[in-house]
Design an enzyme around this catalytic site. Structure first.
Site, PDB file in Angstrom:
ATOM      1  N   ASN A   1       3.381 -18.684   7.824  1.00  0.00           N
ATOM      2  CA  ASN A   1       2.251 -17.996   7.186  1.00  0.00           C
ATOM      3  C   ASN A   1       1.150 -17.616   8.173  1.00  0.00           C
ATOM      4  O   ASN A   1       0.400 -16.677   7.925  1.00  0.00           O
ATOM      5  CB  ASN A   1       1.695 -18.915   6.080  1.00  0.00           C
TER       6      ASN A   1
ATOM      7  N   ALA B   1       2.692  -3.152  12.973  1.00  0.00           N
ATOM      8  CA  ALA B   1       3.968  -3.205  13.701  1.00  0.00           C
ATOM      9  C   ALA B   1       4.511  -4.634  13.744  1.00  0.00           C
ATOM     10  O   ALA B   1       5.723  -4.863  13.589  1.00  0.00           O
ATOM     11  CB  ALA B   1       3.772  -2.666  15.127  1.00  0.00           C
TER      12      ALA B   1
ATOM     13  N   GLY C   1      -0.451 -21.952   9.642  1.00  0.00           N
ATOM     14  CA  GLY C   1      -1.679 -21.285   9.191  1.00  0.00           C
ATOM     15  C   GLY C   1      -2.213 -21.940   7.934  1.00  0.00           C
ATOM     16  O   GLY C   1      -2.873 -21.303   7.104  1.00  0.00           O
TER      17      GLY C   1
ATOM     18  N   TYR D   1      -1.117  -4.898  14.153  1.00  0.00           N
ATOM     19  CA  TYR D   1      -0.847  -5.807  13.029  1.00  0.00           C
ATOM     20  C   TYR D   1       0.310  -5.265  12.192  1.00  0.00           C
ATOM     21  O   TYR D   1       1.261  -5.994  11.863  1.00  0.00           O
ATOM     22  CB  TYR D   1      -2.112  -5.945  12.182  1.00  0.00           C
TER      23      TYR D   1
ATOM     24  N   LYS E   1       4.096  -6.954  11.540  1.00  0.00           N
ATOM     25  CA  LYS E   1       4.596  -7.342  10.216  1.00  0.00           C
ATOM     26  C   LYS E   1       5.888  -6.593   9.882  1.00  0.00           C
ATOM     27  O   LYS E   1       6.738  -7.116   9.159  1.00  0.00           O
ATOM     28  CB  LYS E   1       3.523  -7.107   9.154  1.00  0.00           C
TER      29      LYS E   1
HETATM   30  N1  LIG Z   1      -5.421 -11.885   3.221  1.00  0.00           N
HETATM   31  C1  LIG Z   1      -4.747 -10.754   3.086  1.00  0.00           C
HETATM   32  O1  LIG Z   1      -5.261  -9.762   2.519  1.00  0.00           O
HETATM   33  C2  LIG Z   1      -3.337 -10.629   3.604  1.00  0.00           C
HETATM   34  C3  LIG Z   1      -2.617  -9.466   3.293  1.00  0.00           C
HETATM   35  C4  LIG Z   1      -1.314  -9.333   3.765  1.00  0.00           C
HETATM   36  C5  LIG Z   1      -0.748 -10.331   4.524  1.00  0.00           C
HETATM   37  N2  LIG Z   1      -1.469 -11.450   4.827  1.00  0.00           N
HETATM   38  C6  LIG Z   1      -0.819 -12.460   5.665  1.00  0.00           C
HETATM   39  O2  LIG Z   1      -0.942 -13.725   5.059  1.00  0.00           O
HETATM   40  C7  LIG Z   1      -1.013 -14.739   6.071  1.00  0.00           C
HETATM   41  C8  LIG Z   1      -2.230 -15.622   5.823  1.00  0.00           C
HETATM   42  O3  LIG Z   1      -3.388 -14.795   5.777  1.00  0.00           O
HETATM   43  P1  LIG Z   1      -4.835 -15.328   5.331  1.00  0.00           P
HETATM   44  O4  LIG Z   1      -5.504 -14.225   4.616  1.00  0.00           O
HETATM   45  O5  LIG Z   1      -4.737 -16.660   4.699  1.00  0.00           O
HETATM   46  O6  LIG Z   1      -5.535 -15.425   6.763  1.00  0.00           O
HETATM   47  P2  LIG Z   1      -6.505 -16.541   7.357  1.00  0.00           P
HETATM   48  O7  LIG Z   1      -7.141 -15.901   8.543  1.00  0.00           O
HETATM   49  O8  LIG Z   1      -7.395 -17.082   6.293  1.00  0.00           O
HETATM   50  O9  LIG Z   1      -5.497 -17.693   7.803  1.00  0.00           O
HETATM   51  C9  LIG Z   1      -4.646 -17.575   8.921  1.00  0.00           C
HETATM   52  C10 LIG Z   1      -4.561 -18.951   9.562  1.00  0.00           C
HETATM   53  O10 LIG Z   1      -3.631 -18.868  10.670  1.00  0.00           O
HETATM   54  C11 LIG Z   1      -4.164 -19.690  11.713  1.00  0.00           C
HETATM   55  N3  LIG Z   1      -3.607 -19.264  12.998  1.00  0.00           N
HETATM   56  C12 LIG Z   1      -3.855 -18.101  13.646  1.00  0.00           C
HETATM   57  N4  LIG Z   1      -3.206 -18.075  14.814  1.00  0.00           N
HETATM   58  C13 LIG Z   1      -2.516 -19.248  14.917  1.00  0.00           C
HETATM   59  C14 LIG Z   1      -1.675 -19.811  15.904  1.00  0.00           C
HETATM   60  N5  LIG Z   1      -1.389 -19.158  17.036  1.00  0.00           N
HETATM   61  N6  LIG Z   1      -1.139 -21.033  15.690  1.00  0.00           N
HETATM   62  C15 LIG Z   1      -1.427 -21.710  14.549  1.00  0.00           C
HETATM   63  N7  LIG Z   1      -2.246 -21.245  13.578  1.00  0.00           N
HETATM   64  C16 LIG Z   1      -2.781 -20.012  13.769  1.00  0.00           C
HETATM   65  C17 LIG Z   1      -5.666 -19.484  11.637  1.00  0.00           C
HETATM   66  O11 LIG Z   1      -6.383 -20.518  12.303  1.00  0.00           O
HETATM   67  C18 LIG Z   1      -5.900 -19.446  10.130  1.00  0.00           C
HETATM   68  O12 LIG Z   1      -6.215 -20.709   9.622  1.00  0.00           O
HETATM   69  C19 LIG Z   1      -1.068 -13.990   7.412  1.00  0.00           C
HETATM   70  O13 LIG Z   1       0.212 -13.952   8.006  1.00  0.00           O
HETATM   71  C20 LIG Z   1      -1.482 -12.598   7.015  1.00  0.00           C
HETATM   72  O14 LIG Z   1      -1.051 -11.625   7.932  1.00  0.00           O
HETATM   73  C21 LIG Z   1      -2.752 -11.620   4.386  1.00  0.00           C
END
Ligand SMILES: NC(=O)c1ccc[n+]([C@@H]2O[C@H](COP(=O)([O-])OP(=O)(O)OC[C@H]3O[C@@H](n4cnc5c(N)ncnc54)[C@H](O)[C@@H]3O)[C@@H](O)[C@H]2O)c1
Length: 264
Positions: free
Chosen positions: A91, A174, A12, A172, A176
């Site tokens: 990630n 569940a 990611g 989502y 996590k």
């Molecule tokens: N932003 C928040 O508020 C937040 C809060 C809690 C947890 N998170 C977690 O942090 C992590 C990153 O979040 P973010 O905010 O940067 O999100 P984001 O949407 O900006 O980035 C996620 C990335 O994962 C990639 N991705 C999705 N499915 C994929 C797959 N099957 N194979 C390869 N790549 C894939 C997407 O293309 C994207 O670039 C995630 O796991 C998210 O659940 C984010």
């Protein structure tokens, strides 16, 4: 450490938190394997980091981490190029919302979407750990899984509820919860390999999945003791702390949420 001696894999990497993690690791001198399905963002990140840090290697892989054959292929490419890795950061994730940006009530979640979220957010962590274990073993690497506060609190759809208050839906949350639990099981099993497994659980981070309209953000901030959303740099700071902790924190989930949720 001298540049290019150590290697990190970030899934990611093209997203908000992934870009920040990748850039910091590059500035620390790590070679990078950046993985994402968003090819445009992935290529842009590779060009940016490579031009800023010509001293390290940056390998960009357009891989769907929920597809076992693609993960196996990626692990072989990494094995051939780097032999071993020092860090695996799981990630990548998705958090589907309704077209108006709101959460989907649990019973309205489409069956296929449930599967997609579980495969992308949870099964992928299993697959990455399973198929990258040999390259991790080669250098006693560390695994960091990016979970979510929602993996502990669960979700809910009433935006006026003070707590628990969710920015994501039940599938989502569940998924996590599964990541946090899988982190514990793997930590026990990989203990004798000297491979620590940690999770970082962000609250709401600006940008990326944290993109919401102004009223939503205002309501959200009122419920957070610091009245601030998280910054991706705070997730990276937590990662750099974990990199100094050896096996002492293996299996733990570190909550990074400005006091929104306090507890284990
Ligand atoms: N932003 C928040 O508020 C937040 C809060 C809690 C947890 N998170 C977690 O942090 C992590 C990153 O979040 P973010 O905010 O940067 O999100 P984001 O949407 O900006 O980035 C996620 C990335 O994962 C990639 N991705 C999705 N499915 C994929 C797959 N099957 N194979 C390869 N790549 C894939 C997407 O293309 C994207 O670039 C995630 O796991 C998210 O659940 C984010």
């Amino acid at each position: 450490m001298s540049s290019g001696q150590f290697t990190a894999v970030v899934t990611g990497a093209g997203g908000t938190i992934g870009r920040c993690l990748s850039s910091r690791l590059a500035s620390m001198g790590y070679n990078l394997v950046i993985i994402d399905t968003h090819k445009i963002n992935l290529d842009a990140l590779q060009s940016k980091i490579q031009s800023e840090h010509p001293e390290i290697q940056v390998l960009a892989l357009d891989v769907n981490i929920a597809a076992p054959q693609e993960v196996i292929r990626a692990s072989q490419v990494v094995q051939d190029r780097f032999k071993g890795i020092d860090i695996l950061i799981n990630n990548a994730g998705i958090s589907p919302k309704l077209s108006n940006g709101k959460r989907i009530p649990a019973l309205n979640i489409d069956d296929d979407e449930w599967d997609l979220v579980m495969e992308t957010n949870l099964k992928s962590v299993f697959l990455m750990c399973k198929y990258f274990i040999d390259v991790l073993k080669a250098k006693e690497g560390k695994i960091i899984n990016i979970a979510s506060m929602m993996g502990i609190t669960g979700s809910g759809v009433d935006t006026n509820l003070i707590f628990p208050y969710s920015v994501s839906a039940a599938h989502y949350s569940a998924s996590k919860a599964g990541v946090i639990n899988l982190t514990k099981s793997l930590a026990r099993e990989f203990g004798e390999l000297n491979i620590p497994v940690y999770a970082i659980a962000p609250g709401a981070v600006s940008g990326g999945m944290g993109k919401f309209d102004e009223d939503f953000i205002k309501n959200l901030k009122e419920q957070i003791p610091s009245h601030q959303l998280g910054d991706p740099e705070e997730i990276v700071n937590t990662l750099t702390f974990l990199l100094t902790s050896g096996m002492s924190l293996t299996g733990q989930t570190l909550h990074v949420n400005h006091g929104w949720f306090m507890g284990g």
